[in-house]
Design a protein around this motif. Sequence first.
Motif, PDB file in Angstrom:
ATOM      1  N   VAL A 157      46.133  27.914  49.434  1.00  0.00           N
ATOM      2  CA  VAL A 157      46.153  26.857  50.458  1.00  0.00           C
ATOM      3  C   VAL A 157      44.827  26.098  50.408  1.00  0.00           C
ATOM      4  O   VAL A 157      44.794  24.866  50.430  1.00  0.00           O
ATOM      5  CB  VAL A 157      46.428  27.443  51.859  1.00  0.00           C
ATOM      6  CG1 VAL A 157      46.184  26.423  52.952  1.00  0.00           C
ATOM      7  CG2 VAL A 157      47.850  27.960  51.925  1.00  0.00           C
ATOM      8  N   VAL A 158      43.731  26.855  50.326  1.00  0.00           N
ATOM      9  CA  VAL A 158      42.403  26.226  50.292  1.00  0.00           C
ATOM     10  C   VAL A 158      42.281  25.374  49.029  1.00  0.00           C
ATOM     11  O   VAL A 158      41.783  24.243  49.060  1.00  0.00           O
ATOM     12  CB  VAL A 158      41.278  27.285  50.375  1.00  0.00           C
ATOM     13  CG1 VAL A 158      39.921  26.667  50.092  1.00  0.00           C
ATOM     14  CG2 VAL A 158      41.290  27.933  51.733  1.00  0.00           C
ATOM     15  N   VAL A 159      42.732  25.903  47.896  1.00  0.00           N
ATOM     16  CA  VAL A 159      42.658  25.153  46.637  1.00  0.00           C
ATOM     17  C   VAL A 159      43.487  23.891  46.747  1.00  0.00           C
ATOM     18  O   VAL A 159      43.081  22.804  46.305  1.00  0.00           O
ATOM     19  CB  VAL A 159      43.128  26.034  45.452  1.00  0.00           C
ATOM     20  CG1 VAL A 159      43.348  25.212  44.201  1.00  0.00           C
ATOM     21  CG2 VAL A 159      42.141  27.135  45.195  1.00  0.00           C
ATOM     22  N   GLU A 160      44.622  23.988  47.310  1.00  0.00           N
ATOM     23  CA  GLU A 160      45.489  22.826  47.492  1.00  0.00           C
ATOM     24  C   GLU A 160      44.825  21.817  48.393  1.00  0.00           C
ATOM     25  O   GLU A 160      44.842  20.606  48.110  1.00  0.00           O
ATOM     26  CB  GLU A 160      46.832  23.284  48.070  1.00  0.00           C
ATOM     27  CG  GLU A 160      47.910  22.251  48.026  1.00  0.00           C
ATOM     28  CD  GLU A 160      48.215  21.762  46.621  1.00  0.00           C
ATOM     29  OE1 GLU A 160      48.419  20.559  46.477  1.00  0.00           O
ATOM     30  OE2 GLU A 160      48.253  22.553  45.654  1.00  0.00           O
ATOM     31  N   GLU A 161      44.216  22.293  49.458  1.00  0.00           N
ATOM     32  CA  GLU A 161      43.512  21.375  50.364  1.00  0.00           C
ATOM     33  C   GLU A 161      42.350  20.700  49.639  1.00  0.00           C
ATOM     34  O   GLU A 161      42.138  19.489  49.766  1.00  0.00           O
ATOM     35  CB  GLU A 161      43.000  22.121  51.593  1.00  0.00           C
ATOM     36  CG  GLU A 161      44.081  22.512  52.559  1.00  0.00           C
ATOM     37  CD  GLU A 161      43.541  23.376  53.705  1.00  0.00           C
ATOM     38  OE1 GLU A 161      42.328  23.680  53.752  1.00  0.00           O
ATOM     39  OE2 GLU A 161      44.355  23.757  54.555  1.00  0.00           O
ATOM     40  N   VAL A 162      41.634  21.493  48.877  1.00  0.00           N
ATOM     41  CA  VAL A 162      40.487  20.938  48.143  1.00  0.00           C
ATOM     42  C   VAL A 162      40.993  19.939  47.115  1.00  0.00           C
ATOM     43  O   VAL A 162      40.415  18.872  46.911  1.00  0.00           O
ATOM     44  CB  VAL A 162      39.671  22.074  47.475  1.00  0.00           C
ATOM     45  CG1 VAL A 162      38.668  21.521  46.491  1.00  0.00           C
ATOM     46  CG2 VAL A 162      38.990  22.896  48.524  1.00  0.00           C
ATOM     47  N   ARG A 163      42.044  20.243  46.461  1.00  0.00           N
ATOM     48  CA  ARG A 163      42.607  19.347  45.467  1.00  0.00           C
ATOM     49  C   ARG A 163      43.050  18.047  46.119  1.00  0.00           C
ATOM     50  O   ARG A 163      42.825  16.954  45.580  1.00  0.00           O
ATOM     51  CB  ARG A 163      43.783  20.029  44.768  1.00  0.00           C
ATOM     52  CG  ARG A 163      44.279  19.201  43.623  1.00  0.00           C
ATOM     53  CD  ARG A 163      45.460  19.819  42.962  1.00  0.00           C
ATOM     54  NE  ARG A 163      45.004  20.919  42.112  1.00  0.00           N
ATOM     55  CZ  ARG A 163      45.772  21.849  41.639  1.00  0.00           C
ATOM     56  NH1 ARG A 163      47.050  21.869  41.942  1.00  0.00           N
ATOM     57  NH2 ARG A 163      45.304  22.775  40.872  1.00  0.00           N
ATOM     58  N   GLU A 164      43.684  18.166  47.258  1.00  0.00           N
ATOM     59  CA  GLU A 164      44.145  16.967  47.963  1.00  0.00           C
ATOM     60  C   GLU A 164      42.959  16.129  48.410  1.00  0.00           C
ATOM     61  O   GLU A 164      42.972  14.908  48.306  1.00  0.00           O
ATOM     62  CB  GLU A 164      45.005  17.336  49.161  1.00  0.00           C
ATOM     63  CG  GLU A 164      46.377  17.774  48.785  1.00  0.00           C
ATOM     64  CD  GLU A 164      47.206  18.170  49.999  1.00  0.00           C
ATOM     65  OE1 GLU A 164      46.798  17.898  51.144  1.00  0.00           O
ATOM     66  OE2 GLU A 164      48.260  18.767  49.797  1.00  0.00           O
ATOM     67  N   GLN A 165      41.949  16.808  48.915  1.00  0.00           N
ATOM     68  CA  GLN A 165      40.796  16.082  49.438  1.00  0.00           C
ATOM     69  C   GLN A 165      39.942  15.527  48.304  1.00  0.00           C
ATOM     70  O   GLN A 165      39.541  14.380  48.328  1.00  0.00           O
ATOM     71  CB  GLN A 165      39.953  16.995  50.314  1.00  0.00           C
ATOM     72  CG  GLN A 165      38.789  16.310  50.948  1.00  0.00           C
ATOM     73  CD  GLN A 165      38.011  17.272  51.854  1.00  0.00           C
ATOM     74  OE1 GLN A 165      38.220  18.457  51.829  1.00  0.00           O
ATOM     75  NE2 GLN A 165      37.141  16.725  52.645  1.00  0.00           N
ATOM     76  N   TYR A 166      39.692  16.300  47.333  1.00  0.00           N
ATOM     77  CA  TYR A 166      38.784  15.869  46.281  1.00  0.00           C
ATOM     78  C   TYR A 166      39.538  15.514  45.005  1.00  0.00           C
ATOM     79  O   TYR A 166      38.929  15.112  44.032  1.00  0.00           O
ATOM     80  CB  TYR A 166      37.770  16.961  45.960  1.00  0.00           C
ATOM     81  CG  TYR A 166      36.884  17.289  47.138  1.00  0.00           C
ATOM     82  CD1 TYR A 166      35.895  16.383  47.509  1.00  0.00           C
ATOM     83  CD2 TYR A 166      37.030  18.445  47.862  1.00  0.00           C
ATOM     84  CE1 TYR A 166      35.073  16.670  48.591  1.00  0.00           C
ATOM     85  CE2 TYR A 166      36.209  18.726  48.932  1.00  0.00           C
ATOM     86  CZ  TYR A 166      35.238  17.854  49.293  1.00  0.00           C
ATOM     87  OH  TYR A 166      34.433  18.108  50.348  1.00  0.00           O
ATOM     88  N   GLY A 167      40.793  15.624  45.031  1.00  0.00           N
ATOM     89  CA  GLY A 167      41.572  15.391  43.829  1.00  0.00           C
ATOM     90  C   GLY A 167      41.459  13.978  43.316  1.00  0.00           C
ATOM     91  O   GLY A 167      41.316  13.740  42.131  1.00  0.00           O
ATOM     92  N   THR A 168      41.471  12.925  44.167  1.00  0.00           N
ATOM     93  CA  THR A 168      41.425  11.550  43.717  1.00  0.00           C
ATOM     94  C   THR A 168      40.031  11.196  43.252  1.00  0.00           C
ATOM     95  O   THR A 168      39.863  10.474  42.282  1.00  0.00           O
ATOM     96  CB  THR A 168      41.871  10.612  44.843  1.00  0.00           C
ATOM     97  OG1 THR A 168      41.124  10.886  45.993  1.00  0.00           O
ATOM     98  CG2 THR A 168      43.349  10.732  45.078  1.00  0.00           C
ATOM     99  N   GLU A 169      39.041  11.695  43.878  1.00  0.00           N
ATOM    100  CA  GLU A 169      37.666  11.413  43.479  1.00  0.00           C
ATOM    101  C   GLU A 169      37.364  12.084  42.157  1.00  0.00           C
ATOM    102  O   GLU A 169      36.753  11.485  41.273  1.00  0.00           O
ATOM    103  CB  GLU A 169      36.677  11.924  44.522  1.00  0.00           C
ATOM    104  CG  GLU A 169      36.684  11.155  45.797  1.00  0.00           C
ATOM    105  CD  GLU A 169      35.751  11.771  46.837  1.00  0.00           C
ATOM    106  OE1 GLU A 169      34.878  12.576  46.487  1.00  0.00           O
ATOM    107  OE2 GLU A 169      35.937  11.461  47.988  1.00  0.00           O
ATOM    108  N   SER A 170      37.772  13.277  41.978  1.00  0.00           N
ATOM    109  CA  SER A 170      37.456  13.982  40.755  1.00  0.00           C
ATOM    110  C   SER A 170      38.281  13.451  39.600  1.00  0.00           C
ATOM    111  O   SER A 170      37.837  13.438  38.476  1.00  0.00           O
ATOM    112  CB  SER A 170      37.630  15.482  40.907  1.00  0.00           C
ATOM    113  OG  SER A 170      38.875  15.796  41.414  1.00  0.00           O
ATOM    114  N   GLU A 171      39.441  12.936  39.877  1.00  0.00           N
ATOM    115  CA  GLU A 171      40.258  12.391  38.811  1.00  0.00           C
ATOM    116  C   GLU A 171      39.621  11.116  38.259  1.00  0.00           C
ATOM    117  O   GLU A 171      39.575  10.900  37.061  1.00  0.00           O
ATOM    118  CB  GLU A 171      41.670  12.092  39.299  1.00  0.00           C
ATOM    119  CG  GLU A 171      42.504  13.322  39.477  1.00  0.00           C
ATOM    120  CD  GLU A 171      43.894  13.009  40.006  1.00  0.00           C
ATOM    121  OE1 GLU A 171      44.331  11.839  39.972  1.00  0.00           O
ATOM    122  OE2 GLU A 171      44.545  13.958  40.446  1.00  0.00           O
TER     123      GLU A 171
END
Length: 186
Positions: A157-171
């Motif tokens: 859940v935390v990884v998913e949240e982190v991915r959602e939050q930081y996913g666009t910036e890191s991409e």
Amino acid sequence: MENTVAETLPESDVRFPIVLRGYDRRQVDEYVRGAEKRIDRHEKARRVAERRLAKAQVPAPRAGEPDEAAGLGRRIEKILQVAKTEAAEIKDQARKDSDELRAAAEKAVAEAEASRAEIERAAQREAQLIISRAEEQAAAIRAAHQEVLDRLGRIAVVVEEVREQYGTESESALEPEAADAEPSLA
């Protein structure tokens, strides 16, 4: 045509060959000597038998004299009575020994049965204890497993949240690097 007469032939079977003037004298003399020898042997055997018979005969007891045979009979009766008594005593002792052995064997069987039952009960208690410990360990393993699953779920859940939050910036930050990393086809 000379025949000799065997010593073992019975007298009725003896036949002398006829010669020119009657019977063969030498053959008759030989037969007579053999017959005399047989007669001597039979006579000696008869005398020996008569002596044995005389020794074997026991005179009948005279009136007033104790009967030795009767005394012998009484002694034999006493010996037989003693033998019967001893045999009865031996049988009684054998029965007693047999009864004692049987009682000892029955006691040993009862003790063995009690020991077997106690060992069986102890084995059942130990088996139940082992089963209880195994069930407790299995429950602890299941609980630990469930806890690991729960943590992994929370981590996911935390990884998913982190991915959602930081996913666009890191991409977007990774894109130029990704473009550099790709080789050109030209």
